[in-house]
Scaffold this motif. Sequence first.
Motif, short mmCIF file in Angstrom:
data_model
loop_
_atom_site.label_atom_id
_atom_site.label_comp_id
_atom_site.label_asym_id
_atom_site.label_seq_id
_atom_site.Cartn_x
_atom_site.Cartn_y
_atom_site.Cartn_z
N ALA A 96 -1.34 -4.34 -6.88
CA ALA A 96 -2.76 -4.55 -7.16
C ALA A 96 -3.57 -4.24 -5.90
O ALA A 96 -3.20 -4.66 -4.80
CB ALA A 96 -2.99 -5.98 -7.61
N GLU A 97 -4.66 -3.51 -6.04
CA GLU A 97 -5.44 -3.10 -4.88
C GLU A 97 -6.02 -4.28 -4.11
O GLU A 97 -6.20 -4.21 -2.89
CB GLU A 97 -6.56 -2.13 -5.30
N GLU A 98 -6.31 -5.39 -4.80
CA GLU A 98 -6.84 -6.54 -4.07
C GLU A 98 -5.81 -7.13 -3.12
O GLU A 98 -6.17 -7.84 -2.18
CB GLU A 98 -7.32 -7.62 -5.05
N ASP A 99 -4.52 -6.83 -3.33
CA ASP A 99 -3.47 -7.29 -2.43
C ASP A 99 -3.07 -6.24 -1.40
O ASP A 99 -2.74 -6.58 -0.26
CB ASP A 99 -2.22 -7.68 -3.24
N SER A 100 -3.06 -4.98 -1.79
CA SER A 100 -2.50 -3.93 -0.93
C SER A 100 -3.55 -3.10 -0.19
O SER A 100 -3.21 -2.41 0.77
CB SER A 100 -1.63 -2.98 -1.77
N HIS A 101 -4.80 -3.15 -0.62
CA HIS A 101 -5.83 -2.30 -0.02
C HIS A 101 -6.90 -3.09 0.73
O HIS A 101 -7.92 -2.53 1.13
CB HIS A 101 -6.51 -1.45 -1.10
N ASN A 102 -6.68 -4.40 0.92
CA ASN A 102 -7.76 -5.20 1.48
C ASN A 102 -7.94 -5.07 2.99
O ASN A 102 -8.84 -5.68 3.57
CB ASN A 102 -7.61 -6.68 1.09
N ARG A 123 1.09 -10.25 4.19
CA ARG A 123 -0.05 -9.33 4.14
C ARG A 123 -0.03 -8.37 5.32
O ARG A 123 -0.30 -7.18 5.19
CB ARG A 123 -1.36 -10.13 4.13
N HIS A 126 0.85 -1.19 0.00
CA HIS A 126 0.00 0.00 0.00
C HIS A 126 0.89 1.25 0.00
O HIS A 126 1.94 1.28 0.64
CB HIS A 126 -0.89 -0.02 1.25
N ALA A 148 -0.30 -5.11 3.13
CA ALA A 148 -1.58 -4.42 3.36
C ALA A 148 -1.70 -3.77 4.74
O ALA A 148 -2.56 -2.90 4.92
CB ALA A 148 -2.74 -5.40 3.17
#
Length: 315
Positions: free
Chosen positions: A73-79, A206, A52, A246
């Motif tokens: 990718a946002e699904e990896d860094s913003h979850n 994560r 992130h 994340a």
Amino acid sequence: HSSSATAGGLGVSYLERLIKEADVYSPQREVDGVVGYDPAVITLLRLCYRCHPAILEVPNELFYRNELIPAAAEEDSHNLVGWRHLVNPQMPVIFHGVQGIALQEGTSPSWFNLDELTVVMEYVVKLLEDSNIPVMGEHIGIITPYQKQVLKIREALESVASGRVVMPSGNNQNNSRRRGFGGRANEQFRHVQVGSCEQFQGKECRVIIISTVRSSVEHIKTDQHFNLGFVASPKRFNVSVTRAQALLVVVGNPYLLETDPCWDKMLRYCAANQAYTGCVWPSPTANQSGAIESKEDGDNLKDTFYDMLEDLKLG
């Protein structure tokens, strides 16, 4: 990690030595009116696909001249943005201030801190109990610079996993959805990775939780002699804070860490972005340390250790 080797110049890698000493690799070269690396001889990999942007912010400024570009990718860094235990719901970085007691066992130069351990375990429990976030045990990494703290954290995790210590269940009435408690669910605690900065080099998780351990400047020179600790070690700082994808949680004494330029930057970055929690900082009094270190025998603290774990309270 030999202090003699470091004193002889072997603490600097060949690549780092080239960049620092060979003009052709200098980041200050002027090529066609532009100051920077000469693209004819060096290529800087600017895209960062790991984390992130908030996690990358401080190390990017300190070590990479703000040249890194967040590209994960946002699904990896913003979850984990919006997680209910974030201090700032939009910033997946937490600095949790703890004015704890650092302890040693026997003649070992290694240290551990049960106050920080308690806070670390609190975050692990909160993460594993929350069925609304994509975090399991194997997604959590705990980095600490002292082998004694590594062993104490592993002991705590195993105590919960085996049922020897029962973690409080908080106020959540829907226990069937809790993933970190009860029966085989406790197995998640065994999958949490714990190790030193060097053991995490080249890895990513994560969630990264950092326990800095030390609570006084008194023994920093000893740490430097034995090549221990995070303070006055920019390389360890850089590796540790850049392992998270994340969520990054730093647990430590702000009054000690503010004496180090790298940690001070991280501390003030979190404070400026409403991502600081824990003990009051800065102190309103002149005597700011509020910290104690002890040479007590850690074996006598076993009951206290378990009491601290059992006394964890979840928000």
